[in-house]
Design an enzyme around this catalytic site. Structure first.
Site, PDB file in Angstrom:
ATOM      1  N   LYS A 164      89.344  47.273 -65.462  1.00  0.00           N
ATOM      2  CA  LYS A 164      88.947  45.859 -65.321  1.00  0.00           C
ATOM      3  C   LYS A 164      88.981  45.158 -66.679  1.00  0.00           C
ATOM      4  CE  LYS A 164      86.313  46.899 -61.185  1.00  0.00           C
ATOM      5  NZ  LYS A 164      85.023  47.163 -60.532  1.00  0.00           N
TER       6      LYS A 164
ATOM      7  N   GLN B 116      78.834  47.527 -61.990  1.00  0.00           N
ATOM      8  CA  GLN B 116      79.656  48.584 -61.384  1.00  0.00           C
ATOM      9  C   GLN B 116      78.782  49.527 -60.549  1.00  0.00           C
ATOM     10  OE1 GLN B 116      83.112  48.811 -61.645  1.00  0.00           O
ATOM     11  NE2 GLN B 116      82.929  50.412 -60.125  1.00  0.00           N
TER      12      GLN B 116
ATOM     13  N   ASP C  14      81.854  39.753 -57.313  1.00  0.00           N
ATOM     14  CA  ASP C  14      82.115  40.820 -56.339  1.00  0.00           C
ATOM     15  C   ASP C  14      81.849  40.344 -54.908  1.00  0.00           C
ATOM     16  OD1 ASP C  14      83.146  43.199 -57.340  1.00  0.00           O
ATOM     17  OD2 ASP C  14      81.204  43.877 -58.121  1.00  0.00           O
TER      18      ASP C  14
END
Ligand code: NAP
Length: 284
Positions: free
Chosen positions: A52, A96, A119
């Site tokens: 990422k 994460q 997200d």
């Protein structure tokens, strides 16, 4: 022989589009930035975060990763999220998952400002996805829809079978396909006679987390097969949820692992970060 749905190539196109948009925003005095929180030592999570960071750098998005030790308390983690929520220089926040044992994922997801929730895990954004008026698309399912679009595969009227009902993949995948006018069946570990459903799928999405779970006898000839799985086989080799070698000759289209859904997920994260920056600057 199936056509390979090349997520690597398509994601490169999406990332190039994102880069152009980031440059255009920079020209208007707006920079785009993502904060990534990584707690603990999970090797897969470290790899995902590195990917990422690299993708952000390539697209001109500033990213900063907060690497926290496994012993971080929930209070410390929530304090960091609050600080990032308040920081006007931060457009997107990503924590994460999975978090180390003892940390409450739901509490952390709830703490992220919905406006920075790239997200799309926050209940506010999940609700928007349900209603179909979303700003942020859940990265993996939206990446899959984008991949289908680029290959001109239209789910409308098709029977789409999703194996898996996680909040991250299965459920939002079903919802996005429904928004695209597919007829959707969601299967899970309690589904009886799974193959009876999968064999009727025009588009089959496997999000199970079990290596080579989908075998050729479970697939209709000419189906579109989307493999979300990122699994390790008995030799520790990366593979998907689909037995690629056996299913590929039977399918019309199939995603490889790696190089299919994974890169599209990251490309969507970049798109969401740009969307967040635009929304926060009154440009969307
Ligand atoms: P998850 O939360 O573990 O969910 C797995 C789902 O599979 C559950 O709904 C489970 O059913 C279902 N399942 C398990 N065994 C089954 C069986 N025998 N028959 C039918 N359904 C079964 O996993 P996830 O987070 O959705 O991830 C799935 C896979 O995708 C993993 O390999 C993950 O690493 C990968 N992934 C990849 C990306 C990417 O960008 N490529 C992104 C996210 C995830 P129940 O609900 O009944 O337990």
């Amino acid at each position: 022989m199936a056509t390979i749905l090349d997520g690597k190539a398509v994601s490169a196109q999406v990332k190039a589009d994102v880069k152009r948009e980031v440059e255009a925003l920079a020209g208007r005095g707006v920079s785009v930035s993502l904060a990534v929180i990584l707690v603990g030592d999970d090797p897969a999570s470290h790899t995902y975060v590195r990917n990422k960071e690299k993708a952000c750098a390539e697209a001109g998005i500033q990213s900063k990763t907060y690497r926290l030790p496994a012993g971080t308390t929930e209070q410390e983690l929530l304090a960091l999220v609050e600080a990032l929520n308040a920081d006007k220089a931060v457009n997107g926040i990503l924590c994460q998952l999975p978090l180390p044992k003892g940390l409450n994922e739901a509490a952390v997801i709830a703490a992220v400002s919905p406006a920075k929730d790239v997200d799309a895990f926050h209940t506010a954004n999940v609700g928007h996805i349900m209603l179909g008026d979303y700003a942020f698309l859940p990265c993996t399912p939206a990446g899959i829809v984008e991949l289908l679009d680029r290959y001109r595969i239209d789910p409308a009227g098709k029977h789409c079978v999703v194996i898996g009902r996680s909040n991250i993949v299965g459920k939002p995948m079903a919802m996005l396909l429904l928004h695209r006018n597919a007829t959707v069946t969601v299967c899970h570990s309690k589904t009886e006679d799974l193959a009876a459903y999968t064999r009727t799928a025009d588009i089959l999405v496997a999000a199970v987390g079990k290596p080579r779970f989908v075998t050729a006898d479970m697939v209709k000839p000419g189906a579109v097969v989307i493999d979300v799985g990122m699994d390790r086989d008995e030799n520790g080799k990366l593979c998907g949820d689909v037995d690629f070698a056996a299913v590929e000759p039977k399918a019309a289209y199939i995603t490889p692992v790696p190089g299919g859904v994974g890169p599209m997920t990251i490309a969507t994260l970049l798109k969401n970060t740009v969307t967040a920056a635009k929304l926060q600057n009154g440009m969307a």
